[in-house]
Design an enzyme around this catalytic site. Structure first.
Site, short mmCIF file in Angstrom:
data_model
loop_
_atom_site.label_atom_id
_atom_site.label_comp_id
_atom_site.label_asym_id
_atom_site.label_seq_id
_atom_site.Cartn_x
_atom_site.Cartn_y
_atom_site.Cartn_z
N GLY A 169 0.83 -1.20 0.00
CA GLY A 169 0.00 0.00 0.00
C GLY A 169 0.86 1.24 0.00
O GLY A 169 2.02 1.21 -0.43
N SER A 170 0.30 2.32 0.50
CA SER A 170 0.99 3.60 0.46
C SER A 170 2.15 3.65 1.46
O SER A 170 2.18 2.89 2.44
CB SER A 170 0.00 4.71 0.78
OG SER A 170 -0.56 4.47 2.05
N GLY B 226 2.82 2.17 5.35
CA GLY B 226 4.06 1.50 5.77
C GLY B 226 4.68 2.18 6.99
O GLY B 226 5.24 1.50 7.87
N GLU C 198 5.72 -3.31 0.83
CA GLU C 198 5.67 -3.02 -0.62
C GLU C 198 4.88 -1.73 -0.77
O GLU C 198 3.66 -1.75 -0.86
CB GLU C 198 4.98 -4.17 -1.37
CG GLU C 198 5.65 -5.52 -1.20
CD GLU C 198 6.87 -5.70 -2.08
OE1 GLU C 198 7.12 -4.85 -2.96
OE2 GLU C 198 7.58 -6.70 -1.88
N CYS D 249 1.71 0.66 -8.83
CA CYS D 249 2.85 1.10 -8.02
C CYS D 249 4.04 1.37 -8.92
O CYS D 249 4.90 2.19 -8.60
CB CYS D 249 3.18 0.07 -6.96
SG CYS D 249 3.37 -1.58 -7.62
#
Ligand code: NAD
Length: 510
Positions: free
Chosen positions: A242-243, A247, A264, A298
């Site tokens: 995700g964003s 994270g 990720e 992404c």
């Protein structure tokens, strides 16, 4: 070209697909969590969510399943994933269509995502016979040293909306052959495809016969449910996609309890077009990388550095491609660009474009395309010529904006390329071997993915996937990414009659 849509009943079509895919209707009707299709912006389901206590219970069940699953021989575990691959092949069209409805992908990308799931299943089946450890030379006579790889435990998976099914499979297929159980918290924007994946895996489990109950769980809910997974002591690994904002929250919480993290996160990917580049090839790669998936990958190409000697040949052609690309309803047309996921994504895009203008950016495209859906947000992809890399260029805006910057010096452009916080994907277009090798060298691209004469997006499952810096450092999918899903033990066996100590240490007791 904007392609007008016919009237489509997405809620009805989603329900038909879910039934075909084997999802019980009480899971997605009458619940508290709405699900919307970006295609029309309409609500298509109301899902039942799990409570924090219910989530903890599912994690406990998965842990119990893990304790049995870890004792099943790895090649036999691979058989379950082989069956999962078979089931996916059988429903590729339906699941791909559901991905298009729920994530707004054009049909070939929805199908491509399911193909990626099939590919990782094939990879994992082979892997189930290749979970190799090393044997290592020991300094002591009559000894043997080796590494063994053991199942780790419950693997938590948190996924983003833009790859609603593939990311789960990258993690789940590896985790299952590695002897782990999986608990998945999908994006609250794409829960229906998650229910479908669970139903598909359950069919594979039923065919497999004797897999322990509870081996795979899905947690439907928002980020608070994700936090339950992140904080649970019986989850030794969380793979979170995700964003970078997410994270930053998840990483420290996992570190606090010494759990493993595969993070990720966001990317701000760049391409460099050098004087010797094949411009026809570059044009096509840039168009797919920057406009494909409506800029919501992404690995989407977001920054493009073009050498001054080819700028006037390439950029007008690119602008033409931007002006003519088809934008439309992905369920009813052959458009190449579908919708943004929601209004927030549209607002973020407009904000970034306005900021870029404030920094001297010259914009082609970027405006809303009206298809008659109040809550469906379609845009013309934006190409923004920037005097230099600053302002919004330094951040990931999850929308189709390509910033184009002219360069003259190779060393300087390499430094610019690396001068952003994220480090996911990168590419160079050149036929000059010195440039391509420098791009791939230790002081070249600082990203987890560095490509030559290929765009930034569209990775294959065979390589390890992930990025550096604020992209989080995680690796999943192919190569040796499986090692993160297992516990490594170093074993030294003494088959001699003496007890020599390492490093010549003596400790003789009478
Ligand atoms: P997001 O960060 O809003 O949400 C991702 C997931 O994290 C969701 O399931 C959400 O519920 C969960 N989440 C959010 N905060 C959490 C928390 N505090 N604790 C636990 N879970 C939490 O991302 P999004 O908008 O769905 O996806 C777009 C972003 O994902 C982009 O930045 C994109 O670059 C990134 N992405 C990265 C990769 C990669 O492999 N690097 C792949 C796909 C998407």
């Amino acid at each position: 070209m904007n392609i007008a849509a016919k009237k489509v009943d997405v809620a009805r079509e989603a329900a038909v697909l879910l039934e075909k895919l084997g999802v019980a209707s009480d899971l997605y009707t009458g619940g508290a969590m709405p699900s919307f299709s970006p295609v029309t912006g309409e609500q298509i389901a109301s899902l039942k969510t799990v409570s924090a206590a219910g989530a903890a219970e599912k994690i406990e069940k998965a842990d119990a399943a893990f304790r049995a699953w870890r004792l099943v021989p790895a090649p036999k575990r691979g058989e379950l994933v082989r069956l999962l691959g078979e089931e996916l092949r059988a429903v590729k069209a339906d699941l791909g269509r559901l991905v298009s409805i729920e994530a707004g992908k054009i049909p070939s990308e929805g199908l491509g995502e399911v193909q990626e799931m099939i590919d990782i299943c094939d990879f994992a089946v082979g892997l189930s016979r290749q979970l190799y450890g090393l044997t290592i030379a020991t300094e002591r006579p009559g000894h043997r040293m080796m590494e063994t790889w053991h199942p780790l435990g419950v693997v938590g998976i948190i996924s983003a909306f833009n790859f609603p099914v593939a990311v789960w499979s990258w993690n789940a297929a590896l985790a299952l052959v590695c002897g782990d159980a999986v608990v998945w918290k999908p994006s609250e924007k794409t829960p229906l495809t998650a229910l479908a994946c669970q139903a598909i895996l359950e069919r594979a489990i039923a065919r497999f016969g004797d897999a322990p109950e509870g081996l795979s769980q899905v947690l439907i809910g928002d980020r608070a449910i994700g936090e339950v997974l992140v904080d649970h002591p019986k989850v030794p690994l969380v793979s979170a996609t995700g964003s970078t904002r997410m994270g930053r929250e998840v990483g420290p919480r996992l570190a606090k309890r010494f759990a493993r993290a595969i993070l990720e996160l966001g990317g701000n990917n760049a391409g460099i077009v050098c004087p010797s580049a094949d411009l026809d090839m570059a044009l096509r790669a840039i168009a797919f990388g920057a406009m494909g998936t409506a800029g919501q990958r992404c690995t989407t190409l977001r920054r493009l550095f073009v050498h001054e000697s080819v700028y006037d040949q390439l950029v007008p052609r690119l602008k033409k491609a931007y002006q003519s690309v088809s934008v439309g309803n992905p369920l009813e047309t052959t458009a190449l660009v579908g919708p943004l996921v929601d209004k927030a994504a549209f607002d973020n895009m407009q904000k970034a474009i306005a900021e870029a203008k404030g920094h001297g950016g010259v914009v082609t495209g970027g405006e809303r395309v009206e298809l008659g859906y109040e809550n469906g947000f379609y845009v013309k992809p934006a190409l923004v010529e920037m005097p230099k890399q600053e302002g919004p260029v330094l951040e990931e805006t999850f929308a189709p904006i390509l910033y184009v910057i002219k360069y003259s010096d190779f060393d300087a452009v390499l430094a610019e390329h690396n001068a952003v916080a994220a480090g996911l994907s990168s590419s160079i277009f050149t036929r000059d071997m010195q440039e391509s090798e420098r791009f791939l060298a230790a002081d070249g691209s600082d990203c987890g993915i560095a490509n030559v004469n290929i765009g930034t997006s569209g990775a294959e499952i065979g390589g390890a996937f992930g990025g550096e810096k604020e992209t989080g450092g995680g690796r999943e999918s192919g190569s040796d990414a499986w090692k993160a899903y297992m516990r490594r033990a170093t074993n030294t066996v003494n088959y001699s009659k003496a007890l020599p100590l390492a490093q010549g240490v003596s400790f003789d007791i009478e």
